[in-house]
Design an enzyme around this catalytic site. Sequence first.
Site, PDB file in Angstrom:
ATOM      1  CG  HIS A  58     -56.596  -3.297  13.811  1.00 16.91           C
ATOM      2  ND1 HIS A  58     -55.796  -2.282  13.344  1.00 16.91           N
ATOM      3  CD2 HIS A  58     -57.721  -3.259  13.061  1.00 16.91           C
ATOM      4  CE1 HIS A  58     -56.424  -1.648  12.373  1.00 16.91           C
ATOM      5  NE2 HIS A  58     -57.594  -2.236  12.163  1.00 16.91           N
ATOM      6  CD  GLU A  59     -60.434  -5.820  12.230  1.00 20.43           C
ATOM      7  OE1 GLU A  59     -61.593  -5.361  12.207  1.00 20.43           O
ATOM      8  OE2 GLU A  59     -59.516  -5.353  11.543  1.00 20.43           O
ATOM      9  CG  HIS A  62     -62.184  -1.243  13.892  1.00 22.32           C
ATOM     10  ND1 HIS A  62     -61.913   0.071  13.642  1.00 22.32           N
ATOM     11  CD2 HIS A  62     -61.288  -1.959  13.172  1.00 22.32           C
ATOM     12  CE1 HIS A  62     -60.882   0.149  12.801  1.00 22.32           C
ATOM     13  NE2 HIS A  62     -60.481  -1.075  12.507  1.00 22.32           N
ATOM     14  CG  ASP A 162     -59.192   0.641   9.887  1.00 26.94           C
ATOM     15  OD1 ASP A 162     -60.284   0.120   9.610  1.00 26.94           O
ATOM     16  OD2 ASP A 162     -58.302   0.079  10.533  1.00 26.94           O
TER      17      ASP A 162
END
Length: 365
Positions: A58-59, A62, A162
């Site tokens: 997930h990170e 970004h 987010d």
Amino acid sequence: MSWSLTIGRLFGVAIRVHITFVMFLVWIGLAAFHSRGAEAALESVVYIVLIFVCVIMHEFGHILVARRYGIETDEVTLLPIGGVASLHRMPDTPSRELAVAIAGPLVNLVIAAALVVAIGVSTFSPAGMEDLANPGLSMLERLAAANLILALFNLIPAFPMDGGRVLHALISLRTGDARATDIAATIGQACAFGLGLIGLFGYPILLFVAIFVYVAAAEEAKLSHVRQALAGLMVGEVMETEAMTIPLHATLKEAVDLLLATPQDDFPLVDAFGKPVAATTRSEIIAALRSQDPQAPLPSRPAATIRAVETADKALQALSDARVGALCVIDAEGVFVGLLPRQALAEAMMIRAAQPSWRFRRKVT
Ligand code: ZN
């Protein structure tokens, strides 16, 4: 972030685990052991490690999108509410901010979709999501459900989650950045109260999330006010013009003599044309003096420069990007014209607060 330890690196980004995340994992492991024994505890630990991998992915959603816009990241810290990637800055246009913010939850949705396809769409039932620890569910089913929850939870419209960024980007498309931050921070703090209330009624972990969100939203609003206070100011108007420079090839001894003559902390090292090519600091000079011969060359690093005609807001960004105490201000030819320490920006803000219509002396045209 303190209270964290580095467990590895990926794409040049340090992966760090916060102590509260470890506690969260231990808590889940112990709960499984307590209710269903050692085998269940082992299975839970494997499951947790897999979730942990999904959070990291997930990170990196970004991080890799931000990298496309030229924004680097030093580290990822895992917290109980997910991960925090320390991007050097957020993108400056709403559409890019939106892309960076949404990329993380999208990764989880893609993982969930892939797992559901792997399990077989017909056998997967969202009803099973109510109880992640339900032993009747397979590991893959629980992992799919966890990814859905990760995506939805991160989309709660509150900083620093987010959803808060997505909200901020959407509002600033209409209102501009400063106003959008105020609105998004207020909504974020309202969400924090909501989470805190739910936390009181049986989900204690949400209380921590609520406090975290509340503080982060306040931070964000404060930064936005700093931006507003500096709006319209140029670097040439707020820089220090009386700054002392050191010749590029000066020795330690020569630098110490100059250092004693001024209270300045940051020193540009200028070449024969007056261009700042390197920089050093008072403490670096003193530290070098302890271990080196006074005739040795100075310790230095490349100079962080900014044009006098740039905005003060951009200087604030450059100061945090370069992680230095001061920027060397240059003219169109690259010649040193002044120094911009953080202190100079703080002073400009104080003057603005005292006299909102203050006209700063235009030092460079
Ligand atoms: Zn995220």
